[in-house]
Scaffold this motif. Structure first.
Motif, PDB file in Angstrom:
ATOM      1  N   THR A 111      24.854  43.931  43.947  1.00 37.51           N
ATOM      2  CA  THR A 111      25.865  44.883  43.491  1.00 37.51           C
ATOM      3  C   THR A 111      25.576  46.245  44.106  1.00 37.51           C
ATOM      4  OG1 THR A 111      27.071  45.662  41.530  1.00 37.51           O
ATOM      5  CG2 THR A 111      24.665  45.672  41.401  1.00 37.51           C
ATOM      6  N   GLY A 112      26.417  47.232  43.770  1.00 40.54           N
ATOM      7  CA  GLY A 112      26.240  48.578  44.286  1.00 40.54           C
ATOM      8  C   GLY A 112      25.627  49.497  43.246  1.00 40.54           C
ATOM      9  N   SER A 113      24.874  50.465  43.689  1.00 40.44           N
ATOM     10  CA  SER A 113      24.214  51.380  42.757  1.00 40.44           C
ATOM     11  C   SER A 113      25.221  52.199  41.960  1.00 40.44           C
ATOM     12  CB  SER A 113      23.268  52.314  43.520  1.00 40.44           C
ATOM     13  OG  SER A 113      23.999  53.151  44.410  1.00 40.44           O
ATOM     14  N   GLU A 114      26.439  52.376  42.507  1.00 41.30           N
ATOM     15  CA  GLU A 114      27.449  53.189  41.840  1.00 41.30           C
ATOM     16  C   GLU A 114      28.528  52.353  41.150  1.00 41.30           C
ATOM     17  OE1 GLU A 114      26.667  56.436  41.789  1.00 41.30           O
ATOM     18  OE2 GLU A 114      24.949  55.648  42.900  1.00 41.30           O
ATOM     19  N   ASP A 115      28.311  51.056  41.011  1.00 43.62           N
ATOM     20  CA  ASP A 115      29.277  50.201  40.318  1.00 43.62           C
ATOM     21  C   ASP A 115      29.048  50.338  38.821  1.00 43.62           C
ATOM     22  OD1 ASP A 115      30.914  48.228  39.304  1.00 43.62           O
ATOM     23  OD2 ASP A 115      30.519  46.839  40.949  1.00 43.62           O
ATOM     24  N   ARG A 116      29.961  51.033  38.153  1.00 45.70           N
ATOM     25  CA  ARG A 116      29.796  51.315  36.719  1.00 45.70           C
ATOM     26  C   ARG A 116      30.191  50.143  35.831  1.00 45.70           C
ATOM     27  NH1 ARG A 116      26.624  54.676  38.512  1.00 45.70           N
ATOM     28  NH2 ARG A 116      27.261  56.820  38.931  1.00 45.70           N
ATOM     29  N   ASN A 117      30.879  49.150  36.385  1.00 38.36           N
ATOM     30  CA  ASN A 117      31.341  48.021  35.581  1.00 38.36           C
ATOM     31  C   ASN A 117      30.525  46.754  35.836  1.00 38.36           C
ATOM     32  OD1 ASN A 117      33.899  49.055  34.191  1.00 38.36           O
ATOM     33  ND2 ASN A 117      34.200  49.713  36.301  1.00 38.36           N
ATOM     34  N   LEU A 166      16.926  35.752  34.876  1.00 36.05           N
ATOM     35  CA  LEU A 166      17.140  34.524  34.121  1.00 36.05           C
ATOM     36  C   LEU A 166      17.239  33.300  35.025  1.00 36.05           C
ATOM     37  CD1 LEU A 166      19.703  35.793  31.457  1.00 36.05           C
ATOM     38  CD2 LEU A 166      17.339  35.069  31.044  1.00 36.05           C
ATOM     39  N   ALA A 167      17.816  33.464  36.207  1.00 38.97           N
ATOM     40  CA  ALA A 167      17.964  32.337  37.128  1.00 38.97           C
ATOM     41  C   ALA A 167      16.606  31.971  37.722  1.00 38.97           C
ATOM     42  CB  ALA A 167      18.958  32.692  38.227  1.00 38.97           C
ATOM     43  N   PRO A 168      16.210  30.709  37.688  1.00 39.59           N
ATOM     44  CA  PRO A 168      14.877  30.328  38.185  1.00 39.59           C
ATOM     45  C   PRO A 168      14.619  30.713  39.634  1.00 39.59           C
ATOM     46  CG  PRO A 168      15.838  28.545  36.905  1.00 39.59           C
ATOM     47  CD  PRO A 168      16.915  29.577  37.066  1.00 39.59           C
ATOM     48  N   ALA A 169      15.642  30.687  40.465  1.00 35.98           N
ATOM     49  CA  ALA A 169      15.486  31.063  41.876  1.00 35.98           C
ATOM     50  C   ALA A 169      16.378  32.254  42.190  1.00 35.98           C
ATOM     51  CB  ALA A 169      15.810  29.880  42.788  1.00 35.98           C
ATOM     52  N   GLY A 170      16.406  33.203  41.278  1.00 37.10           N
ATOM     53  CA  GLY A 170      17.285  34.355  41.427  1.00 37.10           C
ATOM     54  C   GLY A 170      16.629  35.529  42.133  1.00 37.10           C
ATOM     55  N   GLN A 171      17.440  36.271  42.860  1.00 34.99           N
ATOM     56  CA  GLN A 171      17.007  37.502  43.507  1.00 34.99           C
ATOM     57  C   GLN A 171      18.063  38.569  43.242  1.00 34.99           C
ATOM     58  OE1 GLN A 171      16.247  36.883  47.665  1.00 34.99           O
ATOM     59  NE2 GLN A 171      15.319  34.887  47.339  1.00 34.99           N
ATOM     60  N   CYS A 172      17.625  39.795  43.102  1.00 33.63           N
ATOM     61  CA  CYS A 172      18.546  40.910  42.874  1.00 33.63           C
ATOM     62  C   CYS A 172      18.478  41.865  44.054  1.00 33.63           C
ATOM     63  CB  CYS A 172      18.191  41.641  41.581  1.00 33.63           C
ATOM     64  SG  CYS A 172      19.185  43.134  41.279  1.00 33.63           S
ATOM     65  N   LEU A 173      19.644  42.360  44.462  1.00 36.62           N
ATOM     66  CA  LEU A 173      19.708  43.353  45.529  1.00 36.62           C
ATOM     67  C   LEU A 173      20.753  44.390  45.164  1.00 36.62           C
ATOM     68  CD1 LEU A 173      18.906  44.366  48.339  1.00 36.62           C
ATOM     69  CD2 LEU A 173      20.680  42.879  49.283  1.00 36.62           C
ATOM     70  N   VAL A 174      20.359  45.658  45.169  1.00 40.32           N
ATOM     71  CA  VAL A 174      21.267  46.763  44.858  1.00 40.32           C
ATOM     72  C   VAL A 174      21.460  47.589  46.127  1.00 40.32           C
ATOM     73  CG1 VAL A 174      21.663  48.807  43.444  1.00 40.32           C
ATOM     74  CG2 VAL A 174      20.494  46.808  42.457  1.00 40.32           C
ATOM     75  N   LEU A 175      22.708  47.736  46.557  1.00 34.76           N
ATOM     76  CA  LEU A 175      23.013  48.511  47.757  1.00 34.76           C
ATOM     77  C   LEU A 175      23.282  49.963  47.363  1.00 34.76           C
ATOM     78  CD1 LEU A 175      25.253  46.060  49.806  1.00 34.76           C
ATOM     79  CD2 LEU A 175      22.771  46.306  49.765  1.00 34.76           C
ATOM     80  N   ALA A 176      22.500  50.863  47.896  1.00 33.38           N
ATOM     81  CA  ALA A 176      22.598  52.276  47.542  1.00 33.38           C
ATOM     82  C   ALA A 176      23.964  52.842  47.912  1.00 33.38           C
ATOM     83  CB  ALA A 176      21.496  53.064  48.245  1.00 33.38           C
ATOM     84  N   GLY A 177      24.553  53.586  46.961  1.00 36.57           N
ATOM     85  CA  GLY A 177      25.797  54.291  47.212  1.00 36.57           C
ATOM     86  C   GLY A 177      27.057  53.458  47.138  1.00 36.57           C
ATOM     87  N   GLU A 178      26.951  52.153  46.917  1.00 35.79           N
ATOM     88  CA  GLU A 178      28.127  51.280  46.942  1.00 35.79           C
ATOM     89  C   GLU A 178      28.732  51.114  45.558  1.00 35.79           C
ATOM     90  OE1 GLU A 178      29.455  50.522  49.665  1.00 35.79           O
ATOM     91  OE2 GLU A 178      27.788  51.090  50.970  1.00 35.79           O
ATOM     92  N   LYS A 179      30.059  50.864  45.562  1.00 33.43           N
ATOM     93  CA  LYS A 179      30.806  50.660  44.314  1.00 33.43           C
ATOM     94  C   LYS A 179      31.305  49.220  44.237  1.00 33.43           C
ATOM     95  CE  LYS A 179      32.169  55.504  43.801  1.00 33.43           C
ATOM     96  NZ  LYS A 179      33.283  56.459  43.584  1.00 33.43           N
ATOM     97  N   HIS A 180      32.284  48.987  43.360  1.00 31.91           N
ATOM     98  CA  HIS A 180      32.697  47.625  43.045  1.00 31.91           C
ATOM     99  C   HIS A 180      33.301  46.885  44.233  1.00 31.91           C
ATOM    100  CE1 HIS A 180      33.520  44.443  40.205  1.00 31.91           C
ATOM    101  NE2 HIS A 180      34.762  44.339  40.674  1.00 31.91           N
ATOM    102  N   MET A 181      34.065  47.560  45.053  1.00 29.01           N
ATOM    103  CA  MET A 181      34.735  46.884  46.175  1.00 29.01           C
ATOM    104  C   MET A 181      33.952  47.028  47.477  1.00 29.01           C
ATOM    105  SD  MET A 181      37.175  45.297  44.817  1.00 29.01           S
ATOM    106  CE  MET A 181      38.135  44.760  46.238  1.00 29.01           C
ATOM    107  N   MET A 182      32.657  46.915  47.390  1.00 32.07           N
ATOM    108  CA  MET A 182      31.815  47.084  48.581  1.00 32.07           C
ATOM    109  C   MET A 182      32.074  46.006  49.628  1.00 32.07           C
ATOM    110  SD  MET A 182      28.142  46.028  46.921  1.00 32.07           S
ATOM    111  CE  MET A 182      27.714  44.312  46.570  1.00 32.07           C
ATOM    112  N   THR A 183      32.678  44.870  49.228  1.00 34.13           N
ATOM    113  CA  THR A 183      32.965  43.809  50.195  1.00 34.13           C
ATOM    114  C   THR A 183      33.938  44.264  51.267  1.00 34.13           C
ATOM    115  OG1 THR A 183      34.628  42.986  48.648  1.00 34.13           O
ATOM    116  CG2 THR A 183      32.480  41.876  48.661  1.00 34.13           C
TER     117      THR A 183
END
Length: 607
Positions: A214-220, A232-249
């Motif tokens: 997700t993005g660091s600026e995604d408030r939702n 919670l996911a056994p093989a989960g990884q988290c990545l936060v993209l600095a400065g990005e919002k909800h429609m970063m795609t």
């Protein structure tokens, strides 16, 4: 497998989809209000390597409406039917927002069909205030293309006013929202408003490797939500993209797509548990910057010793030492697997850790080298367990091997302390590639420097060094008479203050006596500076690799900067002590107890 052409098709059940590219199959699932075409940026960047299937979820694009009271299973079943129609047994699934919830549902309902999972800007356990706001938006949905609702959504996604750089992405999203089927949108959004807890108790059963991004600026779809799902996911990884919002795609499609493909490459043909938590974007991981960041931690210096299977003493220099436990008394140190002594230490029954004093810099350098007989240069005696204890150390810990832990390119030696000793000597410090000697503090310099001492600084900002340009066109480093204070106009600090230069002085870098005036000493520090500093036309920032092109009148300063450029590139700093034409810089890994004096300009090395 599809060919490279892009096709818009409809499945027997009416599901609309886009298919493009060739390679490993990837299913793309959009969010509420969008359609398959929203993935066009990813399709263009991934089609050379992947068989991409972008689905119109129920109620969107060309697909039929979902049931009146739809559930996530309805959307998951739609996607599985499409995979059956296309003859795809196993795919990677990438979902955005609501599509991420559908992707999770597919992976949980049909785990054999999902090889890996990427959840972009996913929602999870919304806090009460946010959950209420989403429910209120669902209840207030108006007619087709409701202008006020569309405007509010675009402002939430892209900002108000919309930054010029995001105008194109905002226009794309607006066009999709204005064309979506109103009833399909309403039924899907009502589900989306309540589905954030649908997998709260099921993520532990997610067998596929999963990236939650997700993005660091995604408030939702907040970073905390992605982090919680990854945990919670056994093989989960988290990545936060600095400065990005909800429609970063679509707002930052290249950045997002690069991260998606890096993850898919990482987990390809790898068991789900094998790479969980790994550095999945090694291609963009700057190892040198990582080393520099680690070097910011001020440490002591130790020599770790043991006796090998032939009865010979073995040792190496390390600053990766820490305490682990008081009860039982445990400490640890790390050794590189490529180190010559790794075999001896990894098979040993014990080891000793000797914390070095200021006077033991030479010993540190010898034990960091490949010198054939390191112990010939130090006085030592066996401890209670037989491990060598080096005389003059600030503290010594004689340990039995408690546990050997494999950790990447290092092994962690955890020792149970059998005996220890310590004294009040001044310890040797190390930080950012250089030894730290507490006695050479700036305060001591200010109090004890002889009159006329020139004190200067090499001030760095983002790979550039600050210079002052003279009327003759030459460049010089900031320098003054003594360290002084901001109200002392002739001192270094006074001159920096006069030009509004906000600098932070760090470690001592060079000390030399003037060749023409033996009573005059030059002292230079390394430091950092914030930029921009002021509108002063004399101030100039120069890229480190271009310093050699500058006109610098003082040959000693020019030689010092040549050394600085080289050491900065190697990330191995030293302290020069001597005069303008000869002196000493002792590298960390020199096998001799001290470096020879050199004739000629200042030489490179590391203290």
């Amino acid at each position: 497998m599809a060919d490279a052409a892009t096709t818009r098709s409809t499945a027997p059940d009416g599901t609309g989809f886009i298919r493009a590219g060739s390679g490993a199959p990837v299913l793309l699932i959009h969010g509420v209000g969008m359609d398959a075409a929203i993935w066009q940026p990813q399709i263009e960047l991934m089609r050379d390597r992947f068989d991409l299937i972008a689905i119109d979820m129920l109620g969107h694009g060309a697909s039929p409406l979902p049931p009146q009271n739809a559930e996530l299973s309805d959307f998951a079943d739609q996607a599985i039917r499409l995979l059956d129609h296309l003859g795809l047994e196993r795919v990677a699934v990438v979902g955005h927002s609501m599509g991420a919830l559908v992707a999770q549902e597919i992976a949980l309902r049909a785990p054999s069909r999902v090889g890996s999972l990427v959840c972009l800007n996913a929602v999870f356990r919304r806090p009460p205030g946010l959950a209420q706001a989403v429910r209120e938006r669902a209840a207030a949905l108006g007619g087709p293309g409701d202008p006020s609702a569309v405007a509010a959504t675009i402002a939430r996604w892209f900002g108000n006013p919309i930054p010029l750089a995001l105008a194109g992405a905002a226009a794309t999203a607006r066009a999709a929202l204005e064309s979506v089927d109103a009833e399909g949108y309403a039924r899907t959004y009502r589900l989306f408003a309540s589905a954030d807890t649908a997998h709260a108790d099921r993520l532990a059963d997610l067998t596929a490797p999963a990236l939650f991004m997700t993005g660091s600026e995604d408030r939702n779809s907040t970073p905390a939500m992605s982090a919680a799902m990854a945990r919670l996911a056994p093989a989960g990884q988290c990545l936060v993209l600095a400065g990005e919002k909800h429609m970063m795609t679509i707002a930052s499609h290249q950045k997002v797509t690069r991260r998606i493909t890096a993850f898919l490459d990482q987990v390809a043909d790898v068991p789900a548990s094998a790479e969980a938590g790994a550095a999945f974007d090694a291609a963009t991981f700057d190892a040198m910057e990582f080393r520099r960041a680690l070097g910011s931690f001020l440490t002591g210096v130790t020599i770790v010793t043991t006796i090998d299977e032939t009865g010979d003493p073995r040792g190496f220099t390390a600053n990766s030492f820490t305490s682990v436990s008081l009860d039982p008394p445990l400490v640890l140190v790390c050794i590189a697997k490529k180190a010559l002594g790794h075999q001896a230490f990894s098979t040993s029954r014990g080891f000793a850790i000797n914390i070095l004093a200021e006077a033991q810099k030479a010993a540190s350098g010898i034990f960091a080298s490949k010198a054939p007989d390191k112990f010939a240069s130090v006085a030592w005696q066996p401890g209670q367990t037989g491990n060598p204890l080096i005389e003059g150390s600030v503290a010594m810990f004689d340990c039995d091997m408690e546990q050997l832990v494999d950790a990447g390119d290092h092994s962690i030696l955890i020792g149970r302390v059998h005996d220890f000793a310590h004294n009040g000597a001044q310890p040797l410090g190390y930080c950012r590639g250089a030894y730290v000697t507490p006695g050479l503090s700036q305060e001591a310099l200010a109090a004890a420097a002889p009159p006329g001492t020139e004190v200067g600084a090499i001030l760095e900002n983002d790979g550039r060094v600050l210079f002052l340009e003279t009327a003759e066109g030459s460049c010089q480093l900031p320098a003054g008479r003594g360290l002084g204070a901001a109200n002392d106009a002739g001192s270094l600090r006074g001159k920096l203050a006069a030009k509004a230069i906000d600098a932070e002085l760090g470690f001592l870098y060079a000390v030399w006596d003037d060749a023409t005036d033996a009573a005059r000493t030059h002292v230079y520090y390394r430091g950092t500076v914030d930029a921009p500093v002021s509108g002063d036309g004399q101030i100039r920032f120069v890229e480190i690799e271009r310093i050699a092109e500058l006109k610098i009148a003082d040959p000693a300063v020019r030689s010092m900067l040549t050394r600085y450029t080289r050491e900065r590139a190697e990330d191995t700093f030293g302290v020069y002590v001597g005069n303008e034409v000869e002196g000493e810089v002792r590298p960390l890994a020199m096998p001799a107890a001290s470096a020879p004096l050199h004739s000629g300009p200042i030489h490179s090395g590391q203290r």
